[in-house]
Design a protein around this motif. Structure first.
Motif, mmCIF file in Angstrom:
data_model
loop_
_atom_site.group_PDB
_atom_site.id
_atom_site.type_symbol
_atom_site.label_atom_id
_atom_site.label_comp_id
_atom_site.label_asym_id
_atom_site.label_seq_id
_atom_site.Cartn_x
_atom_site.Cartn_y
_atom_site.Cartn_z
ATOM 1 N N ALA A 34 -4.136 4.669 -10.717
ATOM 2 C CA ALA A 34 -4.378 3.982 -11.608
ATOM 3 C C ALA A 34 -5.929 2.503 -11.540
ATOM 4 O O ALA A 34 -6.616 1.777 -12.239
ATOM 5 C CB ALA A 34 -3.003 2.905 -12.320
ATOM 6 N N ALA A 35 -5.615 2.260 -9.910
ATOM 7 C CA ALA A 35 -6.381 1.710 -9.322
ATOM 8 C C ALA A 35 -8.104 2.224 -9.616
ATOM 9 O O ALA A 35 -9.099 1.906 -9.300
ATOM 10 C CB ALA A 35 -6.066 0.936 -8.116
ATOM 11 N N ALA A 36 -8.163 3.675 -8.810
ATOM 12 C CA ALA A 36 -9.976 4.092 -8.762
ATOM 13 C C ALA A 36 -10.490 4.292 -10.301
ATOM 14 O O ALA A 36 -11.483 4.203 -9.907
ATOM 15 C CB ALA A 36 -9.617 5.749 -8.005
ATOM 16 N N GLY A 37 -9.093 4.608 -10.853
ATOM 17 C CA GLY A 37 -9.945 4.684 -12.234
ATOM 18 C C GLY A 37 -10.843 6.263 -12.389
ATOM 19 O O GLY A 37 -10.746 7.580 -11.886
ATOM 20 N N PRO A 38 -12.115 6.483 -13.119
ATOM 21 C CA PRO A 38 -12.634 7.950 -12.615
ATOM 22 C C PRO A 38 -12.707 8.860 -12.012
ATOM 23 O O PRO A 38 -12.968 10.008 -11.342
ATOM 24 C CB PRO A 38 -13.761 7.434 -13.731
ATOM 25 N N GLU A 39 -13.604 8.115 -10.480
ATOM 26 C CA GLU A 39 -14.022 8.083 -9.314
ATOM 27 C C GLU A 39 -12.386 8.743 -8.558
ATOM 28 O O GLU A 39 -12.726 9.070 -7.348
ATOM 29 C CB GLU A 39 -14.861 7.397 -8.596
ATOM 30 N N PHE A 40 -11.324 8.897 -9.001
ATOM 31 C CA PHE A 40 -10.538 9.250 -8.148
ATOM 32 C C PHE A 40 -10.537 10.586 -7.387
ATOM 33 O O PHE A 40 -10.593 11.487 -8.435
ATOM 34 C CB PHE A 40 -9.478 9.031 -9.154
ATOM 35 N N ASN A 41 -10.106 10.563 -6.688
ATOM 36 C CA ASN A 41 -10.473 11.281 -5.440
ATOM 37 C C ASN A 41 -8.599 11.660 -5.159
ATOM 38 O O ASN A 41 -7.950 10.938 -4.452
ATOM 39 C CB ASN A 41 -10.957 11.558 -4.373
ATOM 40 N N PRO A 42 -7.822 12.194 -5.730
ATOM 41 C CA PRO A 42 -6.663 12.246 -5.641
ATOM 42 C C PRO A 42 -6.175 13.195 -3.911
ATOM 43 O O PRO A 42 -4.892 12.421 -3.684
ATOM 44 C CB PRO A 42 -5.778 13.838 -6.225
ATOM 45 N N LYS A 43 -6.774 13.794 -3.327
ATOM 46 C CA LYS A 43 -6.521 14.921 -1.483
ATOM 47 C C LYS A 43 -6.699 13.034 -1.105
ATOM 48 O O LYS A 43 -6.051 13.296 -0.668
ATOM 49 C CB LYS A 43 -7.382 15.867 -2.068
ATOM 50 N N ASP A 44 -7.505 12.519 -1.311
ATOM 51 C CA ASP A 44 -8.127 11.176 -0.619
ATOM 52 C C ASP A 44 -7.213 9.782 -0.608
ATOM 53 O O ASP A 44 -6.899 9.572 0.079
ATOM 54 C CB ASP A 44 -9.227 10.590 -0.488
ATOM 55 N N ALA A 45 -6.577 10.335 -1.485
ATOM 56 C CA ALA A 45 -5.598 9.299 -2.006
ATOM 57 C C ALA A 45 -4.210 9.496 -1.369
ATOM 58 O O ALA A 45 -4.026 8.367 -0.722
ATOM 59 C CB ALA A 45 -5.169 8.795 -3.871
ATOM 60 N N LEU A 46 -3.783 10.413 -1.753
ATOM 61 C CA LEU A 46 -2.422 10.644 -1.160
ATOM 62 C C LEU A 46 -3.058 11.159 1.142
ATOM 63 O O LEU A 46 -1.819 10.906 1.016
ATOM 64 C CB LEU A 46 -1.913 12.429 -1.615
ATOM 65 N N ARG A 47 -3.781 11.281 1.285
ATOM 66 C CA ARG A 47 -3.775 11.275 2.911
ATOM 67 C C ARG A 47 -4.310 10.086 2.521
ATOM 68 O O ARG A 47 -3.314 9.528 4.006
ATOM 69 C CB ARG A 47 -5.321 11.486 3.238
ATOM 70 N N ALA A 48 -4.687 8.625 2.340
ATOM 71 C CA ALA A 48 -4.205 7.484 2.518
ATOM 72 C C ALA A 48 -3.012 6.713 2.964
ATOM 73 O O ALA A 48 -2.808 6.154 3.765
ATOM 74 C CB ALA A 48 -5.264 6.682 2.224
ATOM 75 N N ILE A 49 -2.443 7.483 1.742
ATOM 76 C CA ILE A 49 -0.993 7.729 1.080
ATOM 77 C C ILE A 49 -0.465 7.372 2.888
ATOM 78 O O ILE A 49 0.784 6.347 3.311
ATOM 79 C CB ILE A 49 -0.490 7.021 0.491
ATOM 80 N N LEU A 50 -0.437 9.337 2.799
ATOM 81 C CA LEU A 50 0.968 9.302 4.070
ATOM 82 C C LEU A 50 0.203 8.948 4.682
ATOM 83 O O LEU A 50 1.421 9.671 6.334
ATOM 84 C CB LEU A 50 0.226 10.869 3.129
ATOM 85 N N ALA A 51 -1.293 8.203 5.432
ATOM 86 C CA ALA A 51 -1.191 7.887 7.071
ATOM 87 C C ALA A 51 -0.566 6.420 7.399
ATOM 88 O O ALA A 51 -0.709 6.026 8.114
ATOM 89 C CB ALA A 51 -2.506 7.693 6.572
ATOM 90 N N ARG A 52 -0.151 5.866 5.751
ATOM 91 C CA ARG A 52 0.397 4.659 6.561
ATOM 92 C C ARG A 52 1.188 4.686 7.397
ATOM 93 O O ARG A 52 2.757 5.670 7.374
ATOM 94 C CB ARG A 52 1.353 3.932 5.022
ATOM 95 N N GLU A 53 1.582 3.403 7.991
ATOM 96 C CA GLU A 53 3.403 4.162 9.594
ATOM 97 C C GLU A 53 4.361 4.412 8.356
ATOM 98 O O GLU A 53 5.343 4.947 8.951
ATOM 99 C CB GLU A 53 3.127 2.827 9.784
ATOM 100 N N GLU A 54 5.029 3.301 6.911
ATOM 101 C CA GLU A 54 5.834 3.736 5.701
ATOM 102 C C GLU A 54 6.183 4.958 6.375
ATOM 103 O O GLU A 54 7.504 4.853 6.022
ATOM 104 C CB GLU A 54 5.817 2.954 5.310
ATOM 105 N N TYR A 55 5.348 5.534 5.987
ATOM 106 C CA TYR A 55 4.909 7.012 5.494
ATOM 107 C C TYR A 55 5.855 8.383 6.866
ATOM 108 O O TYR A 55 6.154 9.180 6.420
ATOM 109 C CB TYR A 55 4.608 7.628 4.588
ATOM 110 N N HIS A 56 6.068 7.896 7.843
ATOM 111 C CA HIS A 56 5.767 8.321 9.365
ATOM 112 C C HIS A 56 7.177 9.218 9.047
ATOM 113 O O HIS A 56 7.713 7.714 9.104
ATOM 114 C CB HIS A 56 4.763 8.018 10.218
ATOM 115 N N PHE A 57 7.902 10.092 10.132
ATOM 116 C CA PHE A 57 8.779 10.465 10.731
ATOM 117 C C PHE A 57 8.379 10.347 12.326
ATOM 118 O O PHE A 57 8.411 9.414 12.701
ATOM 119 C CB PHE A 57 8.910 11.909 9.807
#
Length: 192
Positions: A34-57
């Motif tokens: 929602a924040a990115a608008g038309p320039e949204f790159n889904p793979k890059d966004a998912l990569r950034a989210i999964l890189a967050r420490e809160e999502y590590h196992f």
């Protein structure tokens, strides 16, 4: 693909914390979209989210390359991975339940499966959905039947599974391949 060894059946219900983890990852992904608008790159966004420490196992995941990205084992000993498919992979896991949570589709997709009466089923894929594949259930994500397939078609999903599926991935029977062709309108892929 499996060597044919007999594996014990691993079937389970996902724990509440597994579902909550997925909901949280998807909520953050939706906010990024929602924040990115038309320039949204889904793979890059998912990569950034999964890189967050809160999502590590159990280990920091390697989020480089085209995927799959192995995210580690959760508290229940199940493997979690981000998977990106650009082609159809029709198969079954004879002794393993798998849970798949679509994150995004470039284009549209259906989930192919066989219902309890042996009939082929196409289920529209929606981002943030949940596909549960019982042990032995044939399944595949396919480009939306009846819709034009974009050249860059891709589906990304998070998979939760209790074992390394390299030892429990099997080709489907000719009967399942015929049912696939009946509802998809194309021959099933030969490989996995």
């Amino acid at each position: 693909m499996s060597s044919g060894a007999i594996l014990p059946i691993l079937d389970h219900e996902l724990a509440d914390d597994e579902i909550e983890w997925m909901k949280s990852v998807y909520a953050d992904f939706s906010k990024a979209r929602a924040a990115a608008g038309p320039e949204f790159n889904p793979k890059d966004a998912l990569r950034a989210i999964l890189a967050r420490e809160e999502y590590h196992f159990s280990a920091v995941p390697d989020l480089t390359g085209p995927g799959p990205w192995r995210l580690g084992q959760n508290l229940h000993g199940r493997g979690v991975a981000a998977v990106f498919l650009r082609k159809v992979e029709l198969h079954a896991h004879i002794a393993t339940r798998t849970d798949q949570f679509p994150m995004y589709v470039v284009g549209e997709a259906d989930g192919f499966s066989i219902d309890e009466k042996g009939k082929p089923v196409l289920t529209p894929v929606s981002d943030g959905g949940h596909f549960h594949n019982a042990p032995g259930a044939p399944h595949a994500f396919v480009p939306k039947v009846g819709a034009p397939k974009p050249d860059d078609w891709e589906i990304a999903f998070i998979a939760i599974t209790p074992r390394n599926l390299k030892e429990d991935t099997h080709r489907v029977s000719d009967e399942v391949r015929a049912l696939y062709k009946q509802v998809v309108g194309q021959d099933a892929p030969l490989g996995i």
